[in-house]
Scaffold this motif. Structure first.
Motif: not given
Length: 2029
Positions: A1648, A1651-1652, A1692, A1695-1696, A1699-1702, A1705
């Motif tokens: 996490q 990837s940020d 996926e 789903r993401r 979940a507001d996946d960075k 996005r």
């Protein structure tokens, strides 16, 4: 309820006193709050509660609890607002308590305390306030003193001097001036300046200045200049406020304007007398023996006694006492027989009157009759003393006009006229200085007296009576005098009225101007007192520290200070500029940031401005870069110039601390100034102060200087110079002045002097530059004046005569370097501004200003020249000279005619000395006036020539000197008539004529051609018959010269009039004319050789006027005149002539022979006399004359000049220097032995450059060269000046590198035996340096460490320390082995060494450098194991690099050069890698510490290649860039792991630095492959996240370096690769890639974070996509996005998304940005996405979605000509959104297609596209578009579509279609012929731009014949081509052809290249087939896409030529599609 709450509740019931002094602080706090509230509620100041409360505050404000204390202060403020003056009874004790307890507290507390003091003043408790202040300023804590001064300052500035008595403040100030705290001193200065505003400057000066130090005086004098106008109170005391509330209210409504009572309120000039304490003079007078002295018989004793009284009485205020006896004595002494005693007594009376004032009135009446009687004395000293004393008596108020009527009546009847006239003059003075009431009272008494005196027989008395009458009339008017004046006759009445009207005119103007000044603006005082207290500092009065009203409170001090500077200085400069250029408004008005932003509107992006305000520098840097790009993209810059400049001045502003931001901001201003056609002057005013401060900062200097130069180009340097003078004078930073002057120097060089006011510039240089205490400023000024000399010539010296001699000599040498070039000195740059011509200085080339002296040539002066007294005449002549001096010897001819007339008379003066003085003066006037003297002089020259008739030689010489001066002003041809007349004048005498002939011969000998000389032939011939042989001889020489320069025909005319011996001479001279001429010319040529050689360089110099312009002017008079007097100017001409020769002549040099003579000793011996002689001979032989003359001069300045000559030409004479190096080194040794520090410092500045040159030439010192220089250098290392020692130390280290450590070592060891202790210390340090850095080289000589060890027994502690340090370094390298080399030592020495070694071990452990000797052993072992040839270099490996290694640009260039050079030589000892490949191998396979050596080589090579101008070295490195980065990427993990074990982080720093060096170069960065970039970015990001890094050695530095490197990679690496790599990294990382196992974090959490970090990098890349869209391969990016989305799958993704996946996005953001920038053209870049696969790729859905939303929001970049948005076919795919815009879009596409069909070359493609449209949009009726077309055309289209349908069914493409019939040109739309080279119809484009028609514009764009975007040359080439040039060439070849039968084949060929490139670029990352296609895949007609792309280009980058740009990537995508459509098959790549 808690206990506390109960307590508080209970406490509320207690009486106030108990509550306020309760032991619980909370109770006290509540009590104070309640008390404040009660006071706020009281409206009646007489309320009884207020009396009760008053006594509490002295204790409450002293509360020990700070919050409670603050509340108590608030309560006190409320109390004081409610109370009235009765509260004053508590003032003293409350003020004392506040002073004691509140002035050192929190800032808020201090502020409230100050507000309280102001309220006490308002309540009239001023005495208590000032008493408290007296205590406050005695506080030992400076922090408490400053607020006290500030509050006094504020009280004075708000209430004024009526309320705050200045006298008490004046008493306090002196002790503050010497306070140790600078803030206190600054505040006291501010308070002094405020006092000046209220009571005037003079009283303050006289009272305070004597008590100050000189520096303080100077500072205050400078500040006083800015104190202007009178002050007025802005706040009133409470009683006044209560008295007139109505008026206040009215003024508030009306707004601030001049109030009615402004005149009444105008502050009266406060009398200094009131401010001073009285001094008792009677007691000291008694002690001084006054009474005995005045009775003495000797006059000198009497005078001394009275002088003592005068001195004592000169005090400002005398204490009253009994002065009757003294007055009696003085009355007697007035009539003393000795005049000196009488004068002294009179002066004493005047002083007593001034000091005692009214206390002296009785005595003055007693003395007055005697004083008036004494007026009969004619001696000027007596009358002057009497008039001053009489005036003082009246002025001091000792007597009034009423008191003295009788005395005056007596005096005007005195028989002596002088008494009468002077008495009347005194009365006139008394009347003028009295007030009107008194004069009205007494005029009836005085007018009859004056009327009587009008009939007096003496004119002086009558005049005095007239002036007295006029004075009365002036004051009271004519009406009261009418009756008295009836008796006057008309003549007198007229005279009187004239006198009155004349004087009234004068006074009225002066009074009106005075009233204008005093009228001011009254500020409503209620507002002031009720408003919140605004704290003002007294220091704000000082210039440069004025407070800023509108500055936001949260800004840091620095920025507000600079803003203040800006605002404070601007208004004060107003006057000067406005007078020069009335049309343009120069002064900028105030404008706040909000107003600027609102005015700028949409010109800039909103977030740019908000980011500019950010506190994070990176954001500001990003914003300023964006701002720069936006400004550069603006179309119409002119309208917004001022707003943009204002914005930059506000944010980031000049207080910006970050250098990069500041540099960028300056660059933006430079760009605006250079691009805007009209740059307003007010913009210059806005930013000039800021830029001048940036010039002072070395980091921004280059940018700021460039900016100033650009501003000069925009508006002319004159205005900028004018503004800079004031800024530079007043600025506190001396660098602003010195660097500003250096810029001025460059501006003069660039622009010349035509735009500059030279007088102002020279005055500035004199008064400010040359007077500066800093050497840098003086040197810069000298340089500037030198540059001026180049343009204006030697006349500039006349302006600088009063400069100090030392500076004058420096100026002279600077003039030599910049010889006068005159008209040939052409400016390098020009000024754009149109009005620049108006500022060009008058007088053309005669550019130095001339002064008009008309006003100074007064009648008195002319009268003085005629005076009978010879002294007065002499004084007048000297006065004329003085006038010339003051005018800098440059005057205008106005008003000099009378002067010449007067001087003419003096040439016949009986006093011969006066005649000579007059002659000199006439010469001076002529020189000062120039050519104009001829007209103004009234033929004075003939009178001058008559003076040659004098028999005194001195007189004749003086006359000839005058003639020389005259000749320098006018030309010889103007003098010929006068000279010819004089030659025949018999009165001239033999000597005179001889001298005149000789003078003439001299002048003619300098000429080649002078036609007027023939007029002299006749008088010269007649002189051949003179009695005197001397005259005959002189005449003969003169005739020879006349004949030489005269024209043949002119001589022939005159010959017939010549008789006697002269005729024979003339004929003889004329006979061999040809031969004579030739021989003369040859001799002349040799003598003039120097001049003629220099002419090409000097241009039209003074000499060229004569030599080159025939007939006009024969020779520059100036040069002739100065031949004898100024040898230096001739010397400079010779120097110029020499400059064509080589500086060093090595033709006959035999260096080997010289070197054989050198004795090679290690010990230094002073050079002997014969050696010095040999050196001088050698230098004369091999060095050019001007150079050796300077180097061998005894004047050190000349030597420095010589060195500068060498220094400048050093790069170009490297080889010659090698040949004479031994001679140069000997000369340096000689300078080392001399004591001149300036020269020595210059030598030490030059030597490093010399050794650099040697290194570049590949030369290392020979042994004899070392033997010449090294012993001396080592011996002199111990110089007593630290600066010199430092430079020598560095030089010694440099020579060790250049020579060799092993050979240098013996010299250094010899230095250890020197007698000079400092030398021994330096040598011991050098030994340590050698062991550390060159241990391997000197390993064979380590036995010599015994000498170092022996120094540990020395008595001098410093020597012992240096020796111990050197041995400790040895211990670090050698370990315990060192004991083998130190020899026998005493126990004491051993224990000392032992202690030092232990300390060293501890230090090494602390630095994690291992153990002593360990690194050396480890290196040996590892080398053996690897079997490599890399052997130890003990010093280098273990040495830790101090300080951050990550230097931005190049890596210690100098050091690396030397290391590189050493490597080959030391290889025998195995010191390190020698070439690039070896270095890469070491980096790859060596240990972390060993690889450092490899990285050094790499860094060196990179630095070399970067600085290589040809770039060939860089070409080689680019090939290896990928391999290098790959090695380094692998090394990152190894070095960090190694450092984590506890070792030094040195290797980590080296790795990061080497990467930084690589990625700083764009070419290298771009050459790095994607796979390498992937591994490197991954590695760097992982280490950035590693928690162990901060705990490493220098961990924070490493993190910073990792960050900076990452940013640099994103900036410079191939952006396509960066995008692809980063998008790939958004997937979860393989656990094995993490450098350490997860401790307490899961891998998910770590992923996490990772990837940020990747997202942040992507954001950085995406932010700048708008500007880099043409640098990236969109097809590749879209492919990587496609793969990412496909990998995730729709499930996926949903789903993401929830979940507001960075990461997801981020990918969507990148795609959105691409679609936004490219519009529908993005679909042309899907060539690497299999868009035919089933189900459809996810990316397509997202692209369509983005297109829809953007179209709805109208955000697409590519807007069409009609204004509608092209948003592709997304609406066509989705019927629900088919809007009007979609229809118009379709119409446009069809119009374009029909146009193609109309052209026979593209008809096949057009029909095919039309067929595709019918397939995609079956419901559209295409024939409705063809209503205007002919039937034939419609039939053609129908048939064509039918044919296409068949072909599609058969699987054929357009290229194979049979098109036998070309289409009919029957469209009613315009269908012009298109030229093959210009496929786009320009008129159509212009129509589109002008938007003439609403119908769509038609384009004809065959894909491959499209003209490329003009960015092509700047963009990085797409894969498949190697260089930019080849790409452009290939394009051009393709485009010229147009679309013919081979076009589609060309497209096919190009597509293959692209596919190969794409496949090649993706071999490592892609495993699946890239493209699958079928015929149905195309969603869009070809022309539509091209159309859109074209329009996009147009919107992005409008091009004037009328050709629409289109980017290559979109085109290649279309061509790929075209290829697939043609083949009709599914082709995997």
């Amino acid at each position: 309820m808690s206990e506390e709450e109960k307590l508080l509740k209970e406490a509320k019931k207690l009486p106030w006193e108990d509550r306020l002094f309760h032991k619980n602080w909370k109770v006290r706090n509540e009590a104070n709050i309640d008390l404040g509230a009660v006071c706020d509620s009281i409206t009646d100041p007489k309320d009884t509660r207020l009396r009760e409360f008053g006594s509490f505050f002295r204790k409450t404000v002293a509360d020990s609890n700070a919050p409670v204390q603050e509340k108590a202060l608030e309560a006190l403020i409320a109390y004081l607002r409610a109370a009235d003056a009765d509260a004053g009874r508590y003032a003293k004790e409350v003020c004392d308590a506040v002073v004691a307890k509140c002035l050192t507290g929190r800032p808020k507390t201090v502020e409230k305390a100050q507000a309280i003091f102001m309220l006490w003043v308002e309540l009239e408790a001023v005495d208590a306030f000032l008493d408290a202040m007296e205590k406050a300023i005695k506080n030992k804590v400076a922090k408490a003193v400053v607020p006290a001064i500030d509050v006094m300052f504020q009280a004075l500035s708000e209430f004024g001097s009526k309320i705050i008595p200045p006298k008490r403040i004046l008493k306090m100030l002196p002790e503050l001036f010497d306070h140790q705290d600078q803030n206190v001193r600054a505040c006291s200065k501010g308070l002094t300046l405020e006092l000046c505003r209220w009571i005037g400057k003079d009283p303050v000066k006289s009272i305070l200045f004597e008590k100050m130090r000189d520096t303080m005086k100077k500072e205050l004098e400078a500040e006083l200049v800015n104190v202007a106008g009178t002050a007025r109170p802005s706040r009133k005391i409470r009683s006044e406020q209560d008295r007139e509330p109505e008026r206040e209210a009215v003024s508030e409504v009306v707004g601030p304007g001049p109030s009615e009572e402004s005149t009444a309120d105008a502050p009266q000039e406060i009398d200094e007398y009131e401010l001073v304490d009285p001094v008792d003079i009677l007691t000291p007078l008694e002690k001084s023996g006054f009474w005995d002295g005045v009775k003495a018989t000797k006059w000198s004793e009497r005078k001394e006694a009275v002088a003592e009284l005068t001195k004592l009485a000169s005090t400002k205020k005398i204490a009253p006492g009994d002065f009757t006896e003294i007055c009696r004595t003085l009355k007697k002494l007035i009539t003393d027989v000795n005049i000196a005693v009488a004068v002294e007594a009179i002066q004493a009376i005047g002083n007593l009157a001034r000091g005692l004032r009214t206390h002296f009135s009785g005595s003055s009446r007693f003395i007055l009759p005697v004083l008036l009687e004494k007026l009969k004395e004619k001696k000027p000293t007596v009358t002057e003393a009497l008039s001053l004393t009489l005036q003082a008596i009246h002025k001091a108020g000792c007597i009034t006009l009423v008191d003295i009527v009788e005395d005056v009546k007596t005096a005007v009847k005195n028989k002596v006229p002088l008494v009468r006239s002077l008495t009347l003059n005194w009365i006139a003075f008394c009347v003028e200085t009295s007030n009107k009431a008194i004069v009205l009272k007494v005029h009836k008494d005085y007018v009859p007296i004056f009327m009587e005196c009008l009939n007096d027989g003496t004119p002086e008395v009558r005049d005095a009576a007239f002036s007295a009458l006029a004075a009365i009339a002036k004051l009271v008017g004519m009406r009261p005098l009418e009756r008295s004046l009836e008796k006057l006759d008309d003549v007198r009445r007229k005279k009187l009225s004239e006198m009155i009207s004349g004087s009234e005119g004068v006074t009225s103007t002066s009074t009106s101007s005075a009233t204008v000044q005093t009228s001011g603006v009254a500020v409503p005082s209620l507002e002031a007192s009720e408003a919140l207290f605004v704290r003002r500092s007294a220091a704000s009065m000082l210039s440069g520290k004025r407070p800023v009203q509108a500055a936001p409170a949260n800004k840091k001090g620095g920025s507000s200070k600079t803003a203040a500077n800006k605002k404070g200085d601007a208004p004060s400069q107003q006057k000067t500029t406005k007078s020069v250029e009335p049309p343009e408004d120069v002064e900028p008005a105030e404008m706040n940031l909000e107003e600027i932003e609102s005015r700028l509107g949409s010109l800039l992006q909103a977030d740019t401005i908000s980011q500019l305000k950010s506190t994070a520098w990176k954001e500001r840097l990003e914003a300023i870069s964006s701002f720069k790009q936006q400004v550069e993209g603006l179309q119409d810059l002119n309208h917004s110039v001022e707003l943009l400049i204002r914005l930059l001045c506000a944010v980031p502003g000049w207080g910006e601390k970050n250098v990069q931001v500041q540099q960028q901001a300056i660059e933006v201003i430079t760009y605006i100034a250079s691009s805007a056609t009209k740059f307003p002057k007010k913009c210059v005013v806005l930013c000039l102060l800021g830029i001048s401060e940036r010039v002072a900062d070395i980091k921004t200097r280059i940018h700021a200087m460039k900016c100033l130069t650009t501003l000069c180009e925009a508006i002319g340097p004159g205005f900028i110079f004018e503004r800079l003078y004031k800024i530079m004078k007043e600025h506190k930073n001396p660098k602003v002045l010195s660097e500003g002057i250096l810029w001025m120097f460059s501006a003069v060089e660039d622009f010349g002097i035509s735009h500059i006011k030279l007088k102002d510039l020279i005055d500035f240089c004199k008064e400010t530059g040359l007077q500066s205490s800093t050497a840098a400023t003086r040197n810069a000024t000298i340089k500037l004046l030198g540059a001026l000399h180049k343009f204006v010539g030697p006349d500039i010296k006349g302006f600088l005569t009063d400069v100090k001699p030392a500076l004058l000599s420096a100026l002279d040498s600077e003039y030599e370097k910049n010889p006068y070039e005159g008209a040939s000195a052409v400016p390098k740059k020009t000024v754009r501004a149109t009005e620049s011509t108006s500022s060009i200085s008058a007088g053309g080339l005669d550019s130095l200003p001339r002064e008009d002296i008309t006003g100074k040539i007064t009648p008195a002066l002319l009268k003085g020249l005629e005076s009978p007294d010879w002294k007065v005449r002499l004084e007048s002549i000297e006065a004329v000279n003085k006038i010339l001096e003051e005018a800098n010897k440059r005057i205008q001819p106005n008003g000099t005619v009378e002067l010449f007339g007067a001087l003419k008379g003096r040439l016949y003066d009986s006093n011969k000395n006066l005649v000579m003085a007059t002659l000199t003066t006439i010469g001076n006037v002529a020189t000062a006036m120039g050519a104009a003297v001829e007209k103004s002089s009234k033929g004075i020259l003939s009178d001058v020539l008559k003076c040659l008739g004098d028999n005194k030689k001195h007189m004749r010489e003086c006359t000839l000197a005058t003639l020389d001066s005259w000749l320098s002003a006018v030309h010889l041809d103007k003098m010929v008539p006068y000279v010819a007349a004089s030659l025949t004048d018999t009165k001239l005498g033999a000597e005179g004529r001889k001298d005149l002939f000789e003078w003439l011969s001299r002048q003619l000998s300098g000429l080649n051609d002078f036609s007027d000389a023939a007029h002299l032939l006749k008088p010269a011939s007649s002189a051949m018959a003179d009695k005197s042989s001397d005259v005959r001889k002189a005449a003969e020489t003169c005739i020879t010269e006349i004949l030489r320069v005269s024209a043949q025909d002119a001589v022939d005319k005159i010959v017939k009039d010549i008789h006697g011996p002269a005729l024979a001479l003339v004929l003889e001279r004329l006979k061999p004319n040809g031969a004579f001429q030739e021989s003369f010319e040859s001799t002349k040529a040799s003598s003039m050789g120097l001049t003629s050689k220099s002419l090409p360089k000097v241009g039209k110099s003074a000499a060229s006027n004569g030599v080159l312009k025939h007939g006009n002017k024969a020779i520059s008079s100036r040069i002739t005149a100065t031949k004898a007097s100024r040898p230096e100017s001739i010397m400079s001409v010779q120097d110029i002539a020499m400059q064509s020769q080589a500086l060093i002549n090595v033709k006959d040099s035999n260096k080997e022979d010289r070197e054989r003579m050198v004795v090679r000793r290690f010990k230094f011996e002073e050079p002997r006399m014969e050696q010095i002689q040999d050196l001088e001979n050698d230098m004369m032989r091999y060095f050019r004359e001007d150079l050796h003359r300077r180097l061998l001069s005894t004047d050190f300045k000349k030597q420095v000049d010589g060195l500068e000559m060498l220094q400048k030409s050093l790069p170009s004479i490297g080889k010659e220097i090698l040949e004479v190096l031994d001679i140069l080194l000997k000369w340096f040794v000689l300078q080392f032995c001399k004591s001149n520090t300036t020269c020595l410092l210059k030598v030490l500045e030059f030597l490093p450059e010399l050794f650099d040159t040697l290194r570049d030439e590949g030369h290392s010192l020979t042994e004899s060269e070392a033997a010449i220089f090294f012993p001396c250098l080592i011996e002199k290392l111990g110089h007593n000046i630290e600066k010199v020692r430092e430079k020598m130390r560095e030089l010694a280290k440099q020579i060790v590198q250049a020579y060799s450590a092993a050979k240098s070592f013996p010299y250094i060891l010899e230095g250890l035996r020197s007698k000079n202790n400092r030398t021994r210390i330096e040598c011991a340090d050098l030994v340590g340096y050698l062991i550390d850095h060159h241990g391997a080289e000197i390993s064979g000589q380590l036995k010599s460490l015994q000498i170092v060890a022996s120094l540990t027994a020395e008595r001098d502690g410093e020597i012992r320390k240096a020796a111990l340090n050197a041995l400790a370094t040895g211990y670090k390298i050698l370990g315990e082995d060192i004991w083998r080399y130190v020899g026998k030592l005493t126990d004491a020495q051993k224990s000392m060494l032992d202690d030092r070694f232990k300390w060293k071990v501890r230090e090494m452990e602390k630095r994690k450098e291992g153990k002593p000797g360990e690194a050396r052993a480890a290196l040996r072992r590892s080398v053996r194991e690897i079997g490599s040839e890399i052997a130890e270099q003990s010093g280098e490996v273990t040495r830790s690099v101090s300080g951050p290694l990550l230097v931005r640009k190049n890596y210690g260039h100098h050091e690396l050069h030397m290391e590189r050079q050493l490597m080959p030589r030391v290889l025998a000892g195995g010191s390190g890698p020698t070439d690039w490949n070896e270095a890469l191998d070491i980096i790859s396979f060596g240990s972390p510490e060993q690889s450092v050596e490899g990285m050094k080589v790499v860094c060196h090579e990179l630095a070399q290649a970067t600085s290589d101008p040809e770039g060939s070295a860089m070409d080689e490195l680019v090939k290896d860039a990928d391999r290098l980065v790959s090695c380094l990427a692998n090394k990152v993990a190894k070095t960090f792991d190694f450092s984590l074990t506890g070792a030094s982080s040195r290797s980590c720093k080296y790795v990061l630095n080497t990467l930084m060096q690589t990625f700083q170069n764009k070419r290298l960065a771009y050459a790095v492959k994607e796979s390498t970039l992937d591994s490197l970015i991954t590695e760097l990001l992982l280490w950035l996240l590693d928690e162990r890094v901060p705990h490493m050695d220098d961990g924070s530095q490493l993190l910073k370096a990792l960050n900076v490197l990452m940013l640099k990679i994103l900036d410079n690496a191939d952006r396509t690769s960066s995008f692809v790599v980063l998008i790939n990294l958004l997937r979860p990382l393989d656990p094995s890639r993490w450098p350490s196992p997860a401790t307490n974090e899961t891998f998910a959490a770590r992923n996490q974070k990772f990837s940020d970090l990747v997202v942040k990098c992507l954001i950085k890349l995406t932010k700048v996509l708008q500007s880099t869209i043409y640098d990236v391969d969109l097809d590749r990016i879209l492919q990587s996005i496609h793969l990412y989305l496909q990998d995730l799958g729709m499930e996926e993704i949903r789903r993401r998304a929830g979940a507001d996946d960075k990461p997801l996005r981020m990918v969507k953001t990148v795609l959105h940005e691409l679609v936004k920038l490219r519009g529908a053209a993005i679909k042309g870049h899907l060539s690497m996405v299999p868009i035919d696969m089933k189900p459809q790729p996810i990316i397509l859905a997202y692209i369509d979605l983005n297109l829809e939303t953007l179209a709805a929001a109208r955000m697409l970049t590519s807007t069409g000509p009609g204004g509608q948005t092209h948003w592709g076919d997304s609406a066509a795919n989705n019927t629900s959104s088919a809007t009007h815009s979609a229809d118009s879009q379709l119409k446009q596409e069809l119009a374009a297609i029909f146009k193609k069909i109309g052209d026979k070359q593209t008809c096949a493609i057009g029909l095919y596209e039309l067929y595709r449209i019918t397939q995609l949009y079956p419901k559209v009726d295409i024939f409705s578009q063809l209503q205007n077309a002919s039937e034939a055309f419609r039939t053609y289209i129908r048939d064509g579509l039918a044919q296409m349908e068949k072909n599609a069914a058969a699987g054929r493409t357009p290229s194979s279609m049979p098109m036998s019939t070309p289409p009919p040109s029957a469209l009613s739309l315009s269908s012009p012929d298109f030229a093959p080279l210009s496929p786009v119809h320009t008129n159509a484009l212009n129509d589109a731009k002008l938007n003439v028609k609403s119908e769509p514009t038609n384009f004809n764009l065959p894909p491959s014949s499209y003209i490329e975007d003009n960015r092509a040359s700047n963009t990085i080439t797409s894969r498949g081509f190697t260089t930019e040039n080849t790409l452009v060439d290939q394009r051009n070849e393709r485009y010229i052809s147009g679309v013919n039968s081979g076009t589609l084949d060309a497209i096919r060929e190009r597509m293959k290249n692209m596919q190969l490139a794409a496949a090649g670029g993706n071999l490592e990352t892609e495993t699946r087939p890239l493209m699958y296609m079928n015929n149905d895949s195309t969603n869009q007609g070809l022309s539509v896409q091209i159309h859109r792309a074209a329009e996009h280009g147009n919107a992005e980058n409008p091009i004037e030529s009328g050709v629409l740009p289109m980017d290559e990537k979109a085109l290649s995508g279309l061509q790929a599609r075209m290829e697939r459509l043609k083949s009709g098959t599914i082709e995997p790549l």
